[in-house]
Design a protein around this motif. Structure first.
Motif: not given
Length: 821
Positions: A607-610, A658-663
């Motif tokens: 999913f996408k968040l922000g 897992n993901g881009e917590f920071v872009p």
């Protein structure tokens, strides 16, 4: 009749115009290490183009119709993909990744691409591996942050997965199985992992429910792929712990490529910070290379080679460990004499030939040899005092032992030598037909092991030599004189020459289809394993096992991007040499394969968040294990009982976000719950040595927004305590206490002078660097006292037996310099 001949030129013009309408695709062709591929061919039926030196291409083709696009490059598998119709005069960006081993067939829909996560494989970026701080940095350092993977020794590259032990994990490099030394008993003796992170292109990890194409182990698979260079490159890393360097290049015609790396490591920075004062001289070094030659578009030959020479010289001097409670503080004070000299030399070489018989059939032949020569020599006399600690904070002797409650000594001796030669010959094949894929393989392995074990331990307490705790020993002194010879508390003498021949075969079928717009993936396979054990003074024994495994994945046509997985089967682990040797050093060829019925239920939710991508991976698992070979763990050494006299189980839940917590960065948070117990001789279930119930882990990357070149990395793990073990000859049912919880955080700071996003102009001194950074690392950031095992010491007066924790390294600082050319 009217004449419409004047309209004919108009129709011809309109027809020509319509047929001439075109769409455009553009993009970059990369290899799996995100390196641009120059000169790659992109073509369709009536035209084509090539990528430039930066891997960029632009291709015009007819609009409003399906086009079959083909991407090829020497040494890589071609990509055949169908492009859905694109409207006229529209330009679409499509980037492709060329792979060396995997056939890529599919349909590209311009509205979006979906990731193939059906096999439940965790993929780790090589760049993340190289950046994240850790006392034993590398692939295994990141594995320990995954749910279900546990380790409580920062100086070890070994890990346990979902209740298994260190011997239950498969490791492959370019489809070639690799091994680790036999005699290692301490994490600080290990030195270097086999995997050289400077050469890694791709990392895949499965914590269970893996396919039949992988070998016979009970817990996990780590599948490493080394990269194939497309241009000249070099790297250099230096730190207070050692250094590494690599170089890579490719010939002008692109047929020959090679990458080589050397590494050196010195763990004295950690050992000198421990409670034990020592003279310590470690020398861990290895050299590794991966070479490929493309004889034709269909035939390729590659070579993987490694030489590792590890020397470990250890001379302990003194140690003081404080333990107990605030109201009853205790201390163990030890004075040492003697030294330990260990040496581990390993040599590994493998050839792999790949031949593409046709577009639908690829065959491979792999031959490898592994030789390890190990020696473990030590004579260490430890004289100890166990006593009460001075707690007067204002006094001069605070923390010192004031009153001795136990005095004794311990002499340990070893002259252990091992020489093992392992040879493998394997044939693999892959057949594809539309949505069907068949993999098969046959493998022969010969293991020749020569092992000499000479160990003894003498314990003396207040002038009395303590005898082994055998049941038939009775001491009626002073009423009856005891005139038997003095015997060591522990004594092992054995010499084994053992040969093991193994034959393995597997076949599996994979199928992908759609039902009601939902994607279905099926994999089913079976493998068989036959082995024979023989040797001097060993009665030859042959056994056979057959296992079946399967995977089912369902990706519904939902708005939410989800995949559901069910996998498992019957898994066997035939005994390796270590599992055949019992506590007396004798080889027992009748030991059977351990058997595990394994089931895994998983879900991936992307999913996408922000506006940033995230993936939540959830897996619940259960293992029912029979014919268990019980064992104990001393630091990282496993001692088997060489008997199949137990049964066990393991179950748990793993979660990872897992993901881009920071872009622009990759980070994750892991949680795991696991319980594993065993029942030995039907005496009831007790915790297994790897029963680590709860785990939390965080891997986090960040940078300063105002100074993006200044980056921060955090590697943090919390595990509940493992069982603390038991003294030699003791009944494990009497010792079920646990070590304290394991808490560790490693932090790293780096400043990037140059990278792919920050290149400097011609003439600038930084222009020669592709990447350049300097870093500062803090290991064990919060200075937690973590324990690896217990030392058991007896109080002569009260006859109490104290378990004294053996602590790991405290806070340590490190400097690091990294560069690529």
């Amino acid at each position: 009749m009217r004449n419409f001949s004047f309209l004919l030129p108009l129709f011809l013009f309109i027809s020509t115009y319509i047929n001439a309408q075109e769409a455009t695709i553009e993009g970059i062709i990369l290899d799996e290490n995100d390196v641009p591929v120059p000169g790659a061919n992109i073509s369709y039926t009536n035209g084509g183009t090539q990528t430039n030196e930066n891997g960029y291409y632009e291709l015009n083709f007819p609009a409003n119709q399906e086009v079959v696009l083909t991407i090829t490059y020497v040494g890589f598998k071609k990509i055949e993909t169908t492009i859905s119709p694109i409207t006229a005069n529209k330009k679409v960006e499509l980037n492709f990744v060329l792979k060396t081993d995997v056939e890529q067939i599919g349909t590209v829909t311009i509205t979006g691409n979906r990731n193939n996560r059906v096999e439940g494989i965790t993929t780790i970026s090589p760049e993340t591996i190289r950046k994240i701080p850790g006392a034993n940095a590398g692939v295994e350092n990141l594995l320990k942050t995954l749910p279900g993977v546990t380790s409580n020794n920062e100086l070890s590259s070994q890990y346990a997965v979902r209740g298994g032990n260190y011997d239950e994990n498969l490791v492959y490099v370019n489809e070639i199985q690799v091994y680790r030394p036999f005699l290692i008993r301490s994490g600080q003796q290990e030195g270097l992992s086999f995997v050289n992170t400077d050469m890694v292109r791709n990392v895949e990890f499965s914590a269970g429910g893996f396919q039949a194409k992988y070998g016979d182990k009970l817990s996990s698979v780590l599948d490493i792929t080394y990269r194939r260079p497309v241009d000249f490159g070099a790297s250099l890393d230096l730190s207070l712990l050692g250094g590494s360097a690599s170089i890579e290049n490719v010939s002008e015609n692109g047929k020959f490529s090679g990458i080589a790396g050397i590494r050196y490591r010195d763990n004295s920075l950690f050992v000198n910070a421990k409670e034990t004062e020592t003279n310590f001289r470690p020398r861990f070094a290895d050299a590794q290379t991966y070479l490929t030659y493309q004889f034709s578009e269909k035939f390729e030959l590659s070579f993987l080679g490694n030489i590792a020479i590890n020397q470990y010289d250890y001379e302990p001097l003194t140690r003081q460990t404080n333990f107990g409670t605030i109201s009853d503080p205790m201390a163990l004070l030890i004075f040492y004499e003697g030294q330990e000299q260990d040496q581990y030399e390993t040599y590994f070489g493998a050839f792999k030939a790949t031949y593409e018989v046709s577009d639908n059939y690829t065959t491979k032949l792999i031959a490898s040899a592994y030789n390890t020569q190990e020696q473990e020599y030590f004579d260490i006399l430890a004289q100890y005092r166990l006593g009460e600690v001075n707690t007067d904070i204002g006094g001069e002797n605070v923390g010192e032992v004031e009153f001795s409650e136990g005095v004794g000594s311990q002499l340990t001796h070893a002259r252990n030598d091992l020489d093992a030669l392992i040879f493998n010959l394997q044939h693999l094949g892959t057949i594809t037909e539309e949505d069907h894929k068949i993999d098969y393989g046959i493998k022969y392995t010969h293991e020749d092991i020569r092992d000499r074990v000479r160990e003894y331990e003498i314990i003396d307490s207040a002038g009395f030599s303590i005898r082994p705790p055998f049941d038939d020993f009775q001491n009626n002194q002073p009423y009856e004189p005891y005139d038997a010879q003095i015997a060591p508390y522990n004594n092992i003498r054995a010499f084994n020459e053992t040969q093991i021949n193994r034959f393995q075969a597997f076949a599996q079928w994979s199928y992908k289809t759609e039902i009601d717009s939902a994607e279905i993936y099926i994999n089913a396979g079976a493998r068989t394993h036959v082995w024979n054990i023989s040797g001097e003074n060993i009665e030859s024994n042959t056994q056979q096992v057959t296992s079946v495994r399967g995977q089912l994945a369902w990706k519904p046509n939902w708005e939410k991007d989800m995949i559901f997985r069910l996998s498992g089967g019957l898994y066997y682990q035939p005994p390796f040499y270590r599992a055949l040797r019992d506590s007396t050093g004798a080889v027992r060829p009748e030991v059977k394969a351990q058997k595990s019925t394994h089931i895994v239920l998983g879900n991936d939710y992307s999913f996408k968040l922000g506006g940033r991508p995230f993936t939540l991976v959830s897996e619940a698992y259960y293992k029912s294990i029979t014919d268990v070979n019980p064992y104990t763990i001393e630091n990282v050494r496993i001692r088997y009982r060489a008997r199949n006299n137990a049964e066990a189980y393991a179950y748990g839940l793993d979660l990872r976000l897992n993901g881009e917590f920071v872009p622009g960065t990759e980070s994750w948070v892991s949680f795991g719950y696991m319980k594993t117990e065993e029942n030995i001789d039907d005496r009831g279930y007790i915790a297994r040595p790897t029963d680590q119930r709860l785990k939390f882990a965080v891997l986090f990357q960040d940078y300063v927004p105002a100074i993006p070149a200044l980056k921060f990395y955090l590697n943090m793990v919390y595990n509940t305590g493992l069982p603390g073990g038991s003294p030699s000859y003791a009944d494990p049912y009497d010792y079920q206490t646990r070590l304290r919880d394991y808490r560790r955080a490693d932090a790293g700071f780096s400043y990037v002078f140059a990278d792919r996003n920050n290149q400097h102009p011609e003439g600038h001194w930084l222009n020669r660097f592709k990447e350049l950074s300097i870093g500062f690392e803090i290991f064990n950031l919060f200075d937690n006292q973590n324990a690896i095992t217990n030392t058991f010491v007896r109080d002569v007066y009260s006859q109490n037996l104290y378990s004294v924790p053996n602590y790991l390294s405290p806070r340590v600082f490190n400097l690091k310099l990294s560069m690529k050319f």
